[in-house]
Write an enzyme that holds these catalytic residues in place. Structure first.
Site, short mmCIF file in Angstrom:
data_model
loop_
_atom_site.label_atom_id
_atom_site.label_comp_id
_atom_site.label_asym_id
_atom_site.label_seq_id
_atom_site.Cartn_x
_atom_site.Cartn_y
_atom_site.Cartn_z
N SER A 181 -34.46 -22.12 28.38
CA SER A 181 -35.56 -22.81 27.70
C SER A 181 -36.86 -22.03 27.79
CB SER A 181 -35.73 -24.22 28.28
OG SER A 181 -34.58 -25.00 28.03
N VAL B 84 0.81 -1.22 0.00
CA VAL B 84 0.00 0.00 0.00
C VAL B 84 0.84 1.27 0.00
CG1 VAL B 84 -0.23 0.01 2.51
CG2 VAL B 84 -1.99 1.11 1.12
N ASP B 85 2.04 1.23 0.57
CA ASP B 85 2.87 2.44 0.68
C ASP B 85 4.06 2.46 -0.28
OD1 ASP B 85 1.30 3.53 2.75
OD2 ASP B 85 2.33 2.28 4.22
N SER C 277 -23.95 -25.33 27.51
CA SER C 277 -22.67 -25.18 26.80
C SER C 277 -21.70 -24.34 27.61
CB SER C 277 -22.90 -24.58 25.41
OG SER C 277 -23.77 -23.49 25.41
N HIS D 26 -3.77 -2.91 -0.06
CA HIS D 26 -4.05 -3.07 1.36
C HIS D 26 -4.70 -4.43 1.61
CE1 HIS D 26 -5.74 -2.05 5.36
NE2 HIS D 26 -4.71 -1.24 5.41
N LYS E 259 11.25 4.26 -5.52
CA LYS E 259 11.78 5.15 -4.49
C LYS E 259 13.30 4.99 -4.31
CE LYS E 259 7.40 5.17 -1.93
NZ LYS E 259 6.74 5.12 -0.60
N GLY F 192 -31.29 -23.25 35.05
CA GLY F 192 -32.20 -22.44 35.85
C GLY F 192 -32.14 -20.96 35.53
#
Length: 630
Positions: free
Chosen positions: A465, A25-26, A532, A103, A155, A461
């Protein structure tokens, strides 16, 4: 984007040569393209003035990348979001430059945008050398099969044009490409911002005697003719006009003539080409690769979209198990057992991942055994289908065998070149799941909502459900196709062979998740009410169910749950009659960041049901009619 190119670009009648330009990207990719277009007179009059004005407005020097920033997000964030295709004329030869995103989050656009490229320019910051994205892009070029690679060491002004430093950067990139069985056609040291070695030779690097980028592009081989290859005509559609049935498609390979006998797809039905029509031209007696045609057949058989017309003496490969090279685009890992649509030319096939044969380590580019493919990872996998798939194995530099994987939401989640048929290993279980011809979109339109799984977890509890059943009634009254999978109900039937060891509890969760996936894929809203207790088990459920999974924490403190004790289980656990009971002598790991947190110690069933039902309806995006009734 608006047309920023000179009118002369459109005058060439020669076939255009696609060139993909990729890079970190750069590393200056967009700047390179802008400068190249300017220095080769491919910009409209006045465009340079616009770039200068736009640059000054942001307090910058001349920013050539603004030429390509057709989306405002690109100007604001300084990254290329989409693949932009730019016609480009060089010495009367027409090219199409594909500006592919660099990117990480935009790599999906890159793999689709670069699919038909004949050559690539890999842009590397000479001062930084090969970065992670450079390795990814080089791997993509290998995956896509682009053989002609030009490396632009950009560059170099930051290295003061020092020959030794630039050659060291060249060596590091060359070693990277060698590991991927790629060889650069040449390396060009350049400064895209200043124009060094872009279209004119730099006087700041007298030691460099190679071509400029413009000269190197002019030397890219023209696309090879595919007209002499065996015929492949994928069926795009079938139309009926004036009592004639026309089979339409684009010839991908070979030639076809009136009078030729062709074989139609996996039907293996022979038919004769009775006539060839073409858009904007008179009827023809023959057509070749690259042409879009409509043929009539004798007898008047009816192919399906995706059928492949070919000659009997040169058939494609036919297989239901296929070795595939994969670039995985999803942010979640890929695991064995997941199912997708494989798009191949105009055909779509339901496929399942049968095995992950090897995964590439991006650090050293070596292959290793793995149980999953990481996000944006590379691998070789085996796909299985319930039907025979016709294809030509992937060959670098051609479009043959280039497939993509598509998920239930019609998003491309992987590039998948097909390597060839997969052999069956000794003792291997051969499974070919049957894909439904009813799509997710069909079910959503019919039901007025999409499917989803809402996983209610909490102590015994806590009210899981109770809430699930009350919410089921409320949703059903609003026209939602809803099902509850309750823990006790599952253990009374599907899971009655399981005990309460940690391994059995994990298997209980796995079975519940697999059943929930089947129901969700049929378009249902599924409420799973299951203790679970372990984070790892719920993570397993999320892996099985994917994105249409929402974890609901039904939160009541232990004292409240013991006080309620609707099944007498806490009392039995306290007296020692039950061992390994969650909350007493077995742990409960609360969700870290649930999609919805319901605190049921104080709230009423009615209020919590309303909250849960509203959340579900918003999530599955009920149609306006259903919302009006709710």
């Amino acid at each position: 984007m608006t047309n920023t190119l000179s009118p002369s670009v459109a005058q060439s009648q020669e076939p255009a040569t696609p060139i993909v330009i990729v890079g970190h990207v750069d590393h200056g990719k967009s700047t390179l393209i802008g400068r190249l277009l300017h220095d080769t007179d491919n910009l409209q009059d006045g465009k340079v003035a616009q770039i200068i004005a736009s640059s000054k407005k942001r307090g910058l020097k001349v920013e050539w990348s603004f030429l390509l920033d057709s989306l405002q997000i690109e100007r604001d964030q300084g990254v290329t979001v989409d693949s932009t295709r730019i016609p480009f004329l060089l010495n009367k030869r027409e090219f199409v430059i594909v500006d592919a995103p660099g990117h990480r989050q935009f790599l999906r656009n890159m793999i689709t945008g670069a699919a038909d490229a004949e050559a690539a320019v890999l842009v590397v910051d000479a001062a930084e050398g090969a970065r992670e994205q450079t390795r990814r892009h080089a791997m993509l070029l290998h995956l896509i099969g682009i053989r002609h690679v030009i490396v632009l060491l950009n560059k170099v002004d930051l290295l003061d044009f020092d020959q030794a430093k630039i050659e060291a950067a060249e060596k590091s990139v060359s070693e990277l490409l060698t590991k991927l069985d790629l060889e650069a056609a040449l390396f060009i040291p350049a400064s895209a911002r200043d124009g060094d070695n872009i279209a004119s030779r730099s006087d700041r690097m007298p030691w460099y005697s190679g071509p400029t980028l413009a000269e190197a592009l002019a030397q890219v081989p023209s696309p090879a003719s595919r007209a002499e290859l065996p015929l492949r005509l994928p069926v795009q559609d079938v139309y009926r006009f004036d009592d004639k049935r026309y089979v339409a498609g684009r010839i991908e390979r070979g030639r076809v003539r009136v009078g030729d006998t062709v074989i139609i797809g996996t039907q293996k039905t022979p038919a004769k080409i009775s006539s060839i029509a073409s858009w904007h031209t008179a009827p023809q007696i023959s057509a070749a690769a690259g042409q879009s045609v409509a043929v009539t057949l004798e007898p008047d058989v009816i192919p399906d979209r995706g059928d492949l017309l070919h000659k009997s003496e040169t058939p494609p490969v036919a297989a239901s198990r296929i070795r595939t090279r994969l670039f995985w685009l999803r942010q979640e890992p890929l695991r064995v057992g997941e199912s997708f649509q494989l798009r191949l030319a105009t055909a779509e096939h339901a496929v399942t991942v049968t095995s992950i044969d090897s995964v590439v380590n991006l650090d050293d580019l070596q292959k290793y055994a793995g149980e999953e493919v990481p996000a944006e990872g590379f691998a070789e996998i085996t796909l299985s289908a319930s039907e025979t798939i016709l294809f030509d194995p992937f060959v670098p530099g051609t479009a043959d065998g280039r497939g993509v994987l598509v998920d239930r939401q019609q998003r491309i989640v992987g590039g998948a070149p097909l390597l060839g048929p997969a052999a069956i290993a000794d003792g291997e279980k051969v499974i070919h799941p049957t894909g439904s011809t009813v799509t997710t979109q069909d079910r959503t339109r019919a039901k007025g909502h999409r499917g989803g799984v809402f996983w209610l977890t909490g102590l015994s509890g806590s009210g899981k459900s109770t809430l699930a059943r009350a919410t089921e009634a409320a949703l059903f009254a609003d026209g939602v196709d809803v099902t509850v999978l309750d823990g006790d109900t599952l253990r009374a039937g599907l899971c009655k062979d399981l005990g309460f060891s940690e391994a059995d509890r994990t298997e209980n969760v796995r079975r519940a998740a697999e059943v929930a996936r089947i129901l969700r894929d049929a378009g249902q809203v599924v409420l799973v009410a299951l203790i679970s207790p372990l984070l790892s088990d719920r993570a397993l459920a999320r892996q099985i169910l994917g994105e249409e999974f929402a974890e609901i924490f039904v939160d009541a403190d232990l004292a409240t749950c013991e006080q309620r004790d609707p099944k007498g289980l806490y009392a039995a656990a306290r007296s020692g009659k039950i061992s390994g009971f969650t909350g007493i002598d077995a742990p409960y790991e609360a969700p870290v960041s649930p999609a919805l947190h319901l605190k049921t110690s104080a709230g009423s069933v009615e209020s919590e049901t309303k909250t849960l039902a509203s959340f579900i309806k918003d999530t599955v995006r009920l149609s306006g009619a259903l919302k009006a009734r709710s």
